[in-house]
Design a protein around this motif. Structure first.
Motif, short mmCIF file in Angstrom:
data_model
loop_
_atom_site.label_atom_id
_atom_site.label_comp_id
_atom_site.label_asym_id
_atom_site.label_seq_id
_atom_site.Cartn_x
_atom_site.Cartn_y
_atom_site.Cartn_z
N VAL A 1 -20.37 -49.51 -0.01
CA VAL A 1 -21.10 -48.74 1.00
C VAL A 1 -21.96 -49.69 1.83
N LEU A 2 -21.88 -49.56 3.15
CA LEU A 2 -22.66 -50.38 4.07
C LEU A 2 -23.62 -49.49 4.86
N CYS A 3 -24.91 -49.83 4.81
CA CYS A 3 -25.91 -49.09 5.59
C CYS A 3 -25.83 -49.54 7.05
N ILE A 4 -25.53 -48.60 7.94
CA ILE A 4 -25.44 -48.91 9.37
C ILE A 4 -26.78 -48.68 10.05
N ALA A 5 -27.45 -47.60 9.68
CA ALA A 5 -28.74 -47.29 10.30
C ALA A 5 -29.59 -46.50 9.32
N ALA A 6 -30.90 -46.65 9.44
CA ALA A 6 -31.81 -45.91 8.58
C ALA A 6 -32.10 -44.55 9.19
N GLY A 7 -32.50 -43.59 8.34
CA GLY A 7 -32.90 -42.33 8.89
C GLY A 7 -32.38 -41.10 8.21
N GLY A 8 -31.91 -41.16 6.97
CA GLY A 8 -31.45 -39.94 6.31
C GLY A 8 -30.61 -40.24 5.09
N THR A 9 -29.91 -39.21 4.62
CA THR A 9 -29.06 -39.34 3.44
C THR A 9 -27.61 -39.05 3.82
N VAL A 10 -26.72 -39.65 3.06
CA VAL A 10 -25.28 -39.52 3.30
C VAL A 10 -24.60 -39.23 1.97
N ASN A 11 -23.60 -38.36 2.00
CA ASN A 11 -22.79 -38.11 0.81
C ASN A 11 -21.53 -38.96 0.88
N ILE A 12 -21.38 -39.85 -0.09
CA ILE A 12 -20.16 -40.66 -0.20
C ILE A 12 -19.24 -39.94 -1.17
N MET A 13 -18.07 -39.53 -0.68
CA MET A 13 -17.15 -38.72 -1.46
C MET A 13 -15.96 -39.55 -1.92
N ALA A 14 -15.61 -39.41 -3.21
CA ALA A 14 -14.41 -40.03 -3.78
C ALA A 14 -13.47 -38.92 -4.21
N THR A 15 -12.24 -38.96 -3.70
CA THR A 15 -11.25 -37.92 -4.00
C THR A 15 -10.02 -38.55 -4.64
N CYS A 16 -9.59 -37.96 -5.75
CA CYS A 16 -8.38 -38.42 -6.44
C CYS A 16 -7.54 -37.19 -6.76
N GLY A 17 -6.46 -37.01 -6.01
CA GLY A 17 -5.66 -35.81 -6.19
C GLY A 17 -6.46 -34.58 -5.84
N SER A 18 -6.57 -33.64 -6.77
CA SER A 18 -7.34 -32.42 -6.55
C SER A 18 -8.78 -32.54 -7.05
N GLN A 19 -9.14 -33.71 -7.60
CA GLN A 19 -10.47 -33.91 -8.15
C GLN A 19 -11.34 -34.71 -7.17
N SER A 20 -12.64 -34.42 -7.15
CA SER A 20 -13.55 -35.15 -6.26
C SER A 20 -14.93 -35.23 -6.87
N ALA A 21 -15.70 -36.24 -6.43
CA ALA A 21 -17.09 -36.42 -6.86
C ALA A 21 -17.84 -37.10 -5.73
N SER A 22 -19.17 -36.94 -5.70
CA SER A 22 -19.94 -37.51 -4.60
C SER A 22 -21.16 -38.28 -5.11
N CYS A 23 -21.60 -39.22 -4.28
CA CYS A 23 -22.80 -40.01 -4.55
C CYS A 23 -23.73 -39.87 -3.35
N THR A 24 -25.00 -39.57 -3.59
CA THR A 24 -25.98 -39.42 -2.51
C THR A 24 -26.60 -40.78 -2.19
N VAL A 25 -26.47 -41.21 -0.94
CA VAL A 25 -27.00 -42.50 -0.51
C VAL A 25 -28.12 -42.26 0.49
N THR A 26 -29.29 -42.78 0.19
CA THR A 26 -30.43 -42.71 1.11
C THR A 26 -30.45 -43.97 1.96
N CYS A 27 -30.43 -43.79 3.29
CA CYS A 27 -30.38 -44.92 4.21
C CYS A 27 -31.79 -45.22 4.71
N GLY A 28 -32.36 -46.32 4.28
CA GLY A 28 -33.70 -46.70 4.69
C GLY A 28 -34.74 -46.12 3.77
N ALA A 29 -35.95 -46.65 3.85
CA ALA A 29 -37.03 -46.19 2.99
C ALA A 29 -37.39 -44.75 3.29
#
Length: 397
Positions: A178-206
């Motif tokens: 994951v690469l932070c492009i700009a600060a200012g909020g949170t982003v959900n990074i989603m990983a999908t494998c077939g019919s299954q999925s999971a997410s990671c919450t990434v906070t961009c900036g302090a």
């Protein structure tokens, strides 16, 4: 009593006996020479020979009965063990599973990978996926973090696909970086494998930052007011935090700061064209498409910065972008980015025949027109439409 030692088995016995009592070998010393012609024996009997002129009965090779029994037992056990091992290798003792399954040990566990009749491995569907970590924070633009996906079963053949809910804030590659492009909020990074999925919450900036992608270009990591800049150290030459940046949407902002301003100095901010971009205490706001010069006057010294409002949409051709004077135009013609930042470029009034970059070490462009800054410098992104070559200048700080 005279003793004799059998030359075949080494048993000591009475010399008067005609044969060894253990192995049955003939005692040749007591066979007399009768002087009669040697009797012809049937062919099925062993051949005869003479010893000291006397007719001697043929020797018989005889293995003791006990030794024969022992040899048979050993050979029988060897046959039984070999048969059991062969059946085990063929999977007879694997719980009745057919030979179409092959047991493969993976990380200390035994799993079964389905194999088709032709011997080719078939697809194994994903039944669960988890991400580590489940949440993370990238303190400033340019920072990266790697998210690891664990799938079940371990021999799953389906590919993990990564996506970002907001690529203006964070991007993610095929390896979960994951690469932070700009600060200012949170982003959900989603990983999908077939019919299954999971997410990671990434906070961009302090926490509490409200900067945007263009503020990254302006090289700021937090809001800094003009009052704060007047308290800066007076050592070194006075300068602006950036001299060229791009805003991509109406209302988007970027903050410029004064470096090394003398203690107690006053800063006056002005815009050459408030209809394009306004400025207040160093905070620049995009109004419409165009360029404006932002000026900061510090104790009589003027410092300038170009604010490029590259708002997506049609624009009238000018002498400054003569390459767009035909019927086709680019919606961006001059953009300034920070390393790692990206934007989308497109043809107004037509469709691109393919995009290219004059220097991929500075910026790259994919088939969809997504331009990504990769290194410092200036490059051109070009395309050809209707015989016209259109280009956009990309400046990477």
């Amino acid at each position: 009593m005279e003793k004799r030692v059998c030359v075949y088995c080494g048993t000591e016995y009475d010399a008067k006996l005609g044969r060894c009592p253990l192995c049955g070998s003939v005692n040749e010393d007591i066979i007399e020479d009768t002087g009669e012609p040697e009797e012809e024996l049937p062919e099925e009997k062993a051949p005869q020979h003479r010893r000291g002129g006397a007719r001697v009965a043929p020797k018989e090779d005889h293995i003791p009965k006990g030794l024969s029994v022992l040899i048979c037992v050993v050979l029988g056990l060897a046959v039984v063990i070999g048969a059991v091992y062969a059946l085990y290798s063929l999977g007879i003792f694997s719980g009745g599973k057919s030979n179409s399954s092959v047991s493969l040990p993976l990380t200390g566990e035994t799993t079964t990978a389905a194999v088709s009749e032709t011997g080719k491995e078939s697809a194994v569907a994903c039944t669960a996926i988890t991400l580590s970590p489940a949440e993370t924070t990238l303190s400033e633009p340019g920072k990266t973090a790697t998210i690891t996906a664990a799938v079940e079963p371990s021999n799953c053949t389906q590919k993990v696909v990564w996506t970002s809910s907001n690529e203006k804030l964070c991007t993610v590659d095929e390896n979960g970086v994951v690469l932070c492009i700009a600060a200012g909020g949170t982003v959900n990074i989603m990983a999908t494998c077939g019919s299954q999925s999971a997410s990671c919450t990434v906070t961009c900036g302090a926490a509490g930052e409200t900067t945007t992608a263009s503020e990254t270009t302006a090289e700021t990591t937090a809001e800094t007011t003009a009052a704060e800049t007047t308290a800066a150290s007076s050592s070194g030459s006075v300068s602006l935090s950036t001299t060229d940046f791009t805003l991509f949407s109406v209302g988007e902002t970027a903050t410029i700061t004064v470096k090394n301003a003398p203690s107690g100095a006053s800063v006056t901010w002005t815009s050459s064209d408030p209809s394009v971009a306004t400025v207040s205490n160093g905070k620049v706001t995009a109004v419409k498409k165009g360029n404006a010069t932002i000026t900061a006057e510090v104790n009589g010294q003027k410092l300038t910065c170009i604010a490029r409002c590259s708002i997506k949409g049609a624009t009238e051709a000018t002498s400054e972008n003569a390459e767009n004077t035909g019927s086709y135009k680019l919606d961006h013609t001059d953009v300034t980015l920070a390393k790692g930042e990206s934007f989308e470029i497109s043809v107004v009034g037509g469709t691109s025949g393919g995009w290219g970059s004059s220097n991929s070490a500075i910026c790259t462009v994919d088939a969809k027109g997504i331009v990504t800054a990769t290194g410092s410098g200036t490059a051109k992104v070009t395309t050809t439409v209707g015989g016209q070559t259109l280009e956009c200048i990309v400046r990477v700080k």
